[in-house]
Design an enzyme around this catalytic site. Structure first.
Site, PDB file in Angstrom:
ATOM      1  N   GLY A  24      49.984  44.422  51.839  1.00 37.02           N
ATOM      2  CA  GLY A  24      50.415  43.084  51.423  1.00 37.02           C
ATOM      3  C   GLY A  24      49.628  41.942  52.045  1.00 37.02           C
ATOM      4  N   SER A  25      48.394  42.221  52.486  1.00 45.44           N
ATOM      5  CA  SER A  25      47.631  41.112  53.080  1.00 45.44           C
ATOM      6  C   SER A  25      47.299  40.050  52.029  1.00 45.44           C
ATOM      7  CB  SER A  25      46.374  41.610  53.799  1.00 45.44           C
ATOM      8  OG  SER A  25      45.441  42.134  52.900  1.00 45.44           O
ATOM      9  N   LEU A  97      50.363  49.465  42.619  1.00 41.99           N
ATOM     10  CA  LEU A  97      49.687  50.652  42.080  1.00 41.99           C
ATOM     11  C   LEU A  97      50.277  51.254  40.805  1.00 41.99           C
ATOM     12  CD1 LEU A  97      48.830  52.534  45.390  1.00 41.99           C
ATOM     13  CD2 LEU A  97      47.438  50.934  44.077  1.00 41.99           C
ATOM     14  N   ILE A 100      52.381  48.848  34.663  1.00 39.86           N
ATOM     15  CA  ILE A 100      53.394  47.857  34.264  1.00 39.86           C
ATOM     16  C   ILE A 100      53.917  48.246  32.885  1.00 39.86           C
ATOM     17  CG2 ILE A 100      53.726  45.411  33.654  1.00 39.86           C
ATOM     18  CD1 ILE A 100      53.441  45.887  36.652  1.00 39.86           C
ATOM     19  N   ASN A 114      46.717  40.392  37.789  1.00 40.53           N
ATOM     20  CA  ASN A 114      46.381  41.489  38.706  1.00 40.53           C
ATOM     21  C   ASN A 114      45.027  41.212  39.352  1.00 40.53           C
ATOM     22  OD1 ASN A 114      46.604  44.126  39.920  1.00 40.53           O
ATOM     23  ND2 ASN A 114      45.151  44.884  38.394  1.00 40.53           N
ATOM     24  N   HIS A 116      41.770  43.473  40.803  1.00 42.14           N
ATOM     25  CA  HIS A 116      41.201  44.818  40.872  1.00 42.14           C
ATOM     26  C   HIS A 116      39.993  44.755  41.803  1.00 42.14           C
ATOM     27  CE1 HIS A 116      40.440  48.892  39.588  1.00 42.14           C
ATOM     28  NE2 HIS A 116      39.156  48.579  39.522  1.00 42.14           N
TER      29      HIS A 116
END
Ligand code: GRF
Length: 203
Positions: A24-25, A97, A100, A114, A116
């Site tokens: 979660g950085s 990961l 959806i 998102n 990537h």
């Protein structure tokens, strides 16, 4: 194809939910970027992993976090209920990961972003995450990698691109060294691109 609803959210405050599966950085970096702004709020973080470090970050940031199982995300009535309860306008996937589901895309058309960790359309799709992506990029002899920030559609990593940035791949590059360059690009650009997109569709 569904039209994007650009109705301005109540009080001109865009409420963003972050979905994250790991450390979660990026989630923390995005939330800190918007701190002090009254036009953007982060009411909740959702993870598919109960032990993900992102929960700890959420706690430190004073943001509620929830864990939903893979099944609860695949059949997302509970997830959608939660997002409606918090009046969420936009969803940001930050190291998330799982796929959806179509119901969620229909509920938030053009409103799921998102990141990537490679230059799509190469090196995307199922199984292309974390070090698997970086190893694939290095092993294929690419001279560059980078980040792609994109909208989410029903296929993994195939939605409209919003932004890309590149970094060099040097001799002796490892998945770890490349991951750290990619993270730098993410920290630099992801919050600003979310901001730019919000302004484009709402303000
Ligand atoms: C990032 O590199 C992101 O692009 C990828 O997973 C990583 C997540 O890192 N999808 P973090 O959890 O934000 O630290």
């Amino acid at each position: 194809m569904c039209a994007i609803n650009t109705t301005k959210p109540d009080m001109l405050t865009v409420k963003i939910a972050i979905l994250a599966s790991g450390s979660g950085s990026n989630a923390e970096n995005i939330i800190k970027y918007f701190s002090g702004r009254d036009d953007v709020e982060f009411p909740l973080i959702i993870s598919n992993k109960a032990d993900a470090y992102v929960h700890k970050r959420a706690e430190q940031l004073g943001i509620k976090s929830y864990t939903l199982s893979r099944e609860e995300i695949k059949t997302p009535s509970l997830l959608i209920e939660l997002l409606r309860k918090y009046d969420i306008n936009l969803i940001v996937l930050a190291g998330y990961l799982l796929k959806i589901p179509a119901e969620l895309i229909n509920e938030y058309p053009g409103k799921i972003i998102n990141i990537h960790p490679a230059l799509l359309p190469k090196f995307g799709g199922k199984g292309m995450y974390g070090d698997f992506v970086h190893e694939a990029v290095i092993n294929s002899g690419e001279k560059f990698s980078g980040i792609t920030i994109h909208l989410v559609n029903e296929n993994y990593d195939e939605g409209e691109h919003l932004f890309q940035a590149k970094c060099d791949i040097v001799t002796g590059e490892t998945a770890q060294s490349l991951a750290s360059k990619v993270h730098e690009l993410e920290y630099l650009h992801f919050p600003a691109e979310v901001d730019r997109y919000i302004k484009k569709i709402y303000f």
